[in-house]
Design an enzyme around this catalytic site. Structure first.
Site, PDB file in Angstrom:
ATOM      1  CG  PHE A  39      -1.911  -1.158   1.208  1.00 47.10           C
ATOM      2  CD1 PHE A  39      -3.182  -1.008   0.686  1.00 47.10           C
ATOM      3  CD2 PHE A  39      -1.545  -2.418   1.691  1.00 47.10           C
ATOM      4  CE1 PHE A  39      -4.086  -2.068   0.641  1.00 47.10           C
ATOM      5  CE2 PHE A  39      -2.430  -3.489   1.659  1.00 47.10           C
ATOM      6  CZ  PHE A  39      -3.706  -3.313   1.126  1.00 47.10           C
ATOM      7  CB  ILE A  77       1.180   0.250   5.558  1.00 43.81           C
ATOM      8  CG1 ILE A  77      -0.208  -0.410   5.532  1.00 43.81           C
ATOM      9  CG2 ILE A  77       1.061   1.758   5.557  1.00 43.81           C
ATOM     10  CD1 ILE A  77      -1.042  -0.076   6.743  1.00 43.81           C
ATOM     11  CB  CYS A  78       4.887   2.759   1.881  1.00 45.06           C
ATOM     12  SG  CYS A  78       6.265   3.921   1.832  1.00 45.06           S
ATOM     13  CB  ILE A  79       7.589   3.232   7.038  1.00 43.84           C
ATOM     14  CG1 ILE A  79       7.650   3.989   8.358  1.00 43.84           C
ATOM     15  CG2 ILE A  79       8.893   3.378   6.255  1.00 43.84           C
ATOM     16  CD1 ILE A  79       8.565   3.356   9.385  1.00 43.84           C
ATOM     17  CB  ALA A  82       2.418   4.946   6.892  1.00 40.80           C
TER      18      ALA A  82
END
Lengths: 130, 102, 136
Positions: A39, A77-79, A82
């Site tokens: 994501f 989820i891409c940090i 995010a």
């Protein structure tokens, strides 16, 4: 066949996360593998456990969480994306001194390297976005 | 070595479909999904442009998105294939790579 | 594909600043550079606006990431395909683009241009020659 999937648009505003979900479901039903969904961009918002859609609407986060539980799909989820958008897991919340975290079950936060790895590992890469 | 292209925008909103068709090669498939399905309709101001550029490629459209928008299959341009999500997966698997025009 | 090296193409079709896609695409390219894959970037449609000279974002309060393109050579990202038709349609020429170069280690570190201007049909060939295409 191994599919990698990128979801790069947020839930509810855009159909992308729904289409991705239906694609992944159909791929798994056909006997393919979907080891990971990544994501990115506003797509990270799919992974908040705090969304409360009206009861007569689909709950996009819960659909993905259930899919991960059933098939072991790694929901990443891409940090960087995010953090920009206020998505935090417990560790990150503590590290950043924030008073809450909001990542849903089945999702985890990690780096963009996971996206590249998925591209290297998968036979086909699909991006659903805007 | 064929490519499955997907386009998810109406051609009346963005250039994605025309740009995609301008880069697709003979043997490729262009699958219209989400708002992209409006690009498969016949009798629009863009039908000729789409048909002209799309000559060498297979045009396909995702039926659930077509139905959701109330577009009867009879309104599609000649030669457009319809697929369901399982057919979408088959197309992705049977082409050598995918390119998603966002 | 040779020795586990895949050909990755990052396709940029969107203008900078109006949306975050261009910046977050560049973040992927920078991280991806560490993976020793065969990386190319494609700029077409409004994506060509990402490479223009003279971007100054002070007054919109957004980070100007255009200088980062000039650093890509240091990450061994040296193939930036730019579509001529997309430039022409937007009234741009190569003179409107930043100069982006890399030092070629196989040629005594000679400085060479990273930007490769291609026609639409050449761009189609570049795309058709990839293993993985990531679109932004």
């Amino acid at each position: 066949m191994k599919f990698g999937v990128v979801v790069s648009e947020g839930p509810y505003t855009h159909q992308a996360s729904d289409t991705a979900y239906h694609f992944v479901t159909a791929a798994l039903a056909a006997g393919h593998e979907v080891p990971r969904v990544f994501f990115y961009h506003d797509g990270v918002n799919v992974g908040t456990r705090l969304s409360i859609p009206p009861q007569d609407e689909r709950n996009i986060q819960e659909q993905w969480t259930a899919l991960a539980k059933e098939h072991g799909t790694d929901l990443v989820i891409c940090i960087a994306a995010a953090q920009r958008r206020g998505l935090l897991d417990k560790n990150e919340a503590e590290r950043q001194g924030k008073d809450a975290d909001n990542i849903a079950e089945g999702f985890r936060i990690s780096g963009l390297g996971q996206l590249i790895e998925m591209g290297i590992d998968a036979d086909r890469l699909m991006t659903f976005g805007d | 070595m064929a490519t499955l292209h997907t386009v998810n925008k109406s051609p009346f909103e963005t250039q994605a479909l025309l740009s995609c068709l301008g880069h697709a090669k003979a043997g490729d498939t262009v699958l219209l999904i989400e708002d992209g399905v409006y690009g498969a309709a016949g009798g629009t101001a863009l039908t000729d442009a789409v048909a002209g550029l799309g000559g060498a490629v297979t045009l396909a459209v995702l039926a659930p998105d077509l139905k959701a928008r109330g577009i009867d299959e009879g309104r599609l341009m000649d030669g457009v294939k319809t697929v369901d999500y399982a057919g979408f997966v088959e197309l992705a698997a049977s082409h050598d790579r995918t390119q998603n025009w966002l | 594909m040779e020795d586990g090296v895949k050909k990755f193409l990052y396709v940029n079709r969107k203008a900078p600043y109006g949306t975050i896609y261009a910046l977050e695409a560049l973040e992927v390219v920078l991280i991806g550079a560490a993976f020793d894959q065969d990386v190319s970037l494609a700029f077409l449609d409004d994506g060509v606006f990402q490479l223009t000279k003279g971007q100054d974002t002070k007054e919109i309060g957004v980070k100007n990431f255009s200088p980062t393109f000039r650093a890509l050579g240091d990450y061994e990202v040296t193939k930036l395909y730019v579509e001529k038709e997309s430039l022409d349609e937007r009234g741009l020429t190569t003179d409107d683009l930043q100069e982006i170069t890399y030092e070629d280690e196989d040629d005594d570190w000679a400085e060479k241009p990273s930007i490769i201007i291609v026609s639409r049909s050449e761009m189609a060939d570049v795309m058709a020659g990839q293993d993985v295409i990531l679109s932004f």
